[in-house]
Design a protein around this motif. Structure first.
Motif, PDB file in Angstrom:
ATOM      1  N   ASN A  32      37.240 -24.112  -3.218  1.00 30.22           N
ATOM      2  CA  ASN A  32      36.558 -24.400  -1.954  1.00 30.22           C
ATOM      3  C   ASN A  32      36.572 -23.197  -1.027  1.00 30.22           C
ATOM      4  O   ASN A  32      35.563 -22.871  -0.388  1.00 30.22           O
ATOM      5  CB  ASN A  32      37.210 -25.595  -1.261  1.00 30.22           C
ATOM      6  N   PHE A  33      37.706 -22.531  -0.966  1.00 30.32           N
ATOM      7  CA  PHE A  33      37.812 -21.356  -0.101  1.00 30.32           C
ATOM      8  C   PHE A  33      36.925 -20.222  -0.613  1.00 30.32           C
ATOM      9  O   PHE A  33      36.196 -19.582   0.157  1.00 30.32           O
ATOM     10  CB  PHE A  33      39.258 -20.883  -0.006  1.00 30.32           C
ATOM     11  N   VAL A  34      36.984 -19.945  -1.919  1.00 31.84           N
ATOM     12  CA  VAL A  34      36.208 -18.846  -2.504  1.00 31.84           C
ATOM     13  C   VAL A  34      34.702 -19.069  -2.280  1.00 31.84           C
ATOM     14  O   VAL A  34      33.963 -18.117  -2.032  1.00 31.84           O
ATOM     15  CB  VAL A  34      36.540 -18.698  -4.005  1.00 31.84           C
ATOM     16  N   ARG A  35      34.273 -20.312  -2.342  1.00 35.83           N
ATOM     17  CA  ARG A  35      32.850 -20.621  -2.137  1.00 35.83           C
ATOM     18  C   ARG A  35      32.434 -20.520  -0.672  1.00 35.83           C
ATOM     19  O   ARG A  35      31.270 -20.272  -0.366  1.00 35.83           O
ATOM     20  CB  ARG A  35      32.553 -22.033  -2.651  1.00 35.83           C
ATOM     21  N   HIS A  36      33.391 -20.724   0.238  1.00 37.76           N
ATOM     22  CA  HIS A  36      33.026 -20.785   1.654  1.00 37.76           C
ATOM     23  C   HIS A  36      34.160 -20.220   2.523  1.00 37.76           C
ATOM     24  O   HIS A  36      34.805 -20.943   3.288  1.00 37.76           O
ATOM     25  CB  HIS A  36      32.734 -22.247   2.022  1.00 37.76           C
ATOM     26  N   PRO A  37      34.410 -18.913   2.429  1.00 42.56           N
ATOM     27  CA  PRO A  37      35.546 -18.327   3.143  1.00 42.56           C
ATOM     28  C   PRO A  37      35.280 -17.952   4.598  1.00 42.56           C
ATOM     29  O   PRO A  37      36.218 -17.826   5.385  1.00 42.56           O
ATOM     30  CB  PRO A  37      35.832 -17.065   2.329  1.00 42.56           C
ATOM     31  N   LYS A  38      34.017 -17.747   4.944  1.00 42.53           N
ATOM     32  CA  LYS A  38      33.694 -17.114   6.233  1.00 42.53           C
ATOM     33  C   LYS A  38      34.301 -17.799   7.455  1.00 42.53           C
ATOM     34  O   LYS A  38      34.776 -17.119   8.361  1.00 42.53           O
ATOM     35  CB  LYS A  38      32.178 -16.982   6.399  1.00 42.53           C
ATOM     36  N   PRO A  39      34.305 -19.130   7.541  1.00 47.84           N
ATOM     37  CA  PRO A  39      34.864 -19.752   8.743  1.00 47.84           C
ATOM     38  C   PRO A  39      36.333 -19.396   9.005  1.00 47.84           C
ATOM     39  O   PRO A  39      36.792 -19.450  10.147  1.00 47.84           O
ATOM     40  CB  PRO A  39      34.702 -21.251   8.480  1.00 47.84           C
ATOM     41  N   LEU A  40      37.068 -19.034   7.943  1.00 49.66           N
ATOM     42  CA  LEU A  40      38.482 -18.695   8.116  1.00 49.66           C
ATOM     43  C   LEU A  40      38.712 -17.197   8.304  1.00 49.66           C
ATOM     44  O   LEU A  40      39.841 -16.768   8.545  1.00 49.66           O
ATOM     45  CB  LEU A  40      39.301 -19.193   6.919  1.00 49.66           C
ATOM     46  N   ASP A  41      37.657 -16.418   8.192  1.00 42.95           N
ATOM     47  CA  ASP A  41      37.818 -14.976   8.315  1.00 42.95           C
ATOM     48  C   ASP A  41      38.041 -14.512   9.756  1.00 42.95           C
ATOM     49  O   ASP A  41      38.200 -13.327  10.007  1.00 42.95           O
ATOM     50  CB  ASP A  41      36.610 -14.252   7.710  1.00 42.95           C
ATOM     51  N   ILE A  42      38.068 -15.451  10.690  1.00 43.38           N
ATOM     52  CA  ILE A  42      38.483 -15.102  12.053  1.00 43.38           C
ATOM     53  C   ILE A  42      39.985 -14.860  12.111  1.00 43.38           C
ATOM     54  O   ILE A  42      40.492 -14.276  13.065  1.00 43.38           O
ATOM     55  CB  ILE A  42      38.082 -16.197  13.071  1.00 43.38           C
ATOM     56  N   TYR A  43      40.711 -15.312  11.082  1.00 44.37           N
ATOM     57  CA  TYR A  43      42.162 -15.162  11.028  1.00 44.37           C
ATOM     58  C   TYR A  43      42.567 -14.082  10.015  1.00 44.37           C
ATOM     59  O   TYR A  43      41.801 -13.738   9.113  1.00 44.37           O
ATOM     60  CB  TYR A  43      42.828 -16.470  10.592  1.00 44.37           C
ATOM     61  N   SER A  44      43.792 -13.626  10.156  1.00 46.81           N
ATOM     62  CA  SER A  44      44.408 -12.822   9.098  1.00 46.81           C
ATOM     63  C   SER A  44      45.000 -13.813   8.100  1.00 46.81           C
ATOM     64  O   SER A  44      45.880 -14.602   8.450  1.00 46.81           O
ATOM     65  CB  SER A  44      45.494 -11.916   9.675  1.00 46.81           C
ATOM     66  N   LEU A  45      44.499 -13.786   6.871  1.00 47.23           N
ATOM     67  CA  LEU A  45      44.842 -14.807   5.890  1.00 47.23           C
ATOM     68  C   LEU A  45      45.856 -14.310   4.860  1.00 47.23           C
ATOM     69  O   LEU A  45      45.800 -13.154   4.418  1.00 47.23           O
ATOM     70  CB  LEU A  45      43.579 -15.275   5.160  1.00 47.23           C
ATOM     71  N   TYR A  46      46.742 -15.209   4.482  1.00 44.36           N
ATOM     72  CA  TYR A  46      47.716 -14.966   3.426  1.00 44.36           C
ATOM     73  C   TYR A  46      47.643 -16.147   2.451  1.00 44.36           C
ATOM     74  O   TYR A  46      47.284 -17.266   2.843  1.00 44.36           O
ATOM     75  CB  TYR A  46      49.128 -14.828   4.005  1.00 44.36           C
TER      76      TYR A  46
END
Length: 287
Positions: free
Chosen positions: A67-81
């Motif tokens: 799910n994330f790989v298909r639609h990552p953009k909304p979470l790219d406001i954060y620094s992700l781990y």
């Protein structure tokens, strides 16, 4: 926590938010926060801000990052781990996808975010009794670990860190396993030492750092204990001060840096049984 410090968000130890509640997560990000039910006092609720300026990092835990790989953009406001669990037990034990599927997702995440932000969780280790004795069960787990690393080595240039532990056989987990007709060996410390020394050697030979967070038994086998959520790593990458305070909400052996978990336990309002149906799950009501 120092009021000048931003929060680390954990999504989530309580449920696989990425695999099962991803639309919900994106909705809460869009709203700028989430109201959660207190797991100990269910008539009480608390609010967690998800505003970008309030968050130092967001840690995603999952057994399936599709799910994330298909639609990552909304979470790219954060620094992700990323904490990516890849155990590869039989379908009777966990309902997860095959290794090739994980490698594709893992490669995409590492290519886009860097291996320093990724941990692969070969966790927990348990030795399943298939009628051939504990030595065969240990050897099967070793071969699966070796296959996992060989596939990463073949398809991915960078080396994510590895986290492991030996299963804690509490009454809930034992009852779940027994109910589903799954029998596992209760290894002694000598057997634990033998197994984890073996897989540490496999990891070392391939240039992977193998660590454990909360498992003293594995540490006795020579595997260094380091936090899953590591304030030192986050601070060094982000270039900002991050709390080194231990997460008091976790068991006392856990070394993780303090974070705020925004997952929903299965037994709380809005919770669900987990789609992975892992028979060794420690979360009440997950299966």
């Amino acid at each position: 926590m120092d009021k000048t410090m931003k929060n680390v968000i954990s999504a989530s130890r309580r449920a696989d938010v990425v695999a099962q509640f991803y639309p919900w997560l994106l909705e809460k990000v869009k709203e700028g926060g989430v109201e959660l039910q207190n797991p100990f006092f269910r008539n009480k609720k608390y609010y967690v801000s998800l505003e970008k300026d309030d968050i130092q990092a967001m840690v995603l835990w999952s057994k399936d990052f599709t799910n994330f790989v298909r639609h990552p953009k909304p979470l790219d406001i954060y620094s992700l781990y990323f904490q990516y669990t890849i155990n590869l037990y039989d379908k009777a034990i966990e309902n997860v996808k095959l290794l090739d599927y994980h490698i594709v997702n893992l490669k995409w995440i590492i290519d886009n975010y860097g291996a320093e932000k990724v941990a692969i969780r070969f966790d927990p280790v348990m030795f399943v009794d298939k009628g051939n004795g504990i030595e065969d069960a240990m050897n099967e787990r070793k071969q699966i670990f070796e296959t996992l690393l060989d596939n990463i080595d073949k398809h991915i240039m960078e080396r994510p860190r590895l986290i492991t532990s030996y299963i804690d056989l509490n009454s809930q987990i034992t009852e779940n396993l027994d109910k589903h007709g799954i029998h596992i060996f209760n290894a002694n410390q000598k057997q634990i030492d033998t197994f984890f020394k073996t897989i540490k050697k496999i990891a070392d030979e391939r240039g992977f750092a193998l660590t454990s967070c909360a498992d003293v038994r594995v540490e006795m086998a020579g595997i260094e204990r380091k936090p899953c959520i590591d304030g030192n790593i986050i601070s060094s990458i982000e270039g900002e001060k991050v709390s080194r305070a231990k997460d008091a909400s976790q068991r006392k052996e856990c070394l993780c840096t303090k974070s705020i978990d925004i997952g929903i336990y299965p037994y709380l309002d809005g919770g669900k049984k987990c789609i992975h149906s892992c028979k060794y799950c420690y979360v009440k009501g997950a299966i």
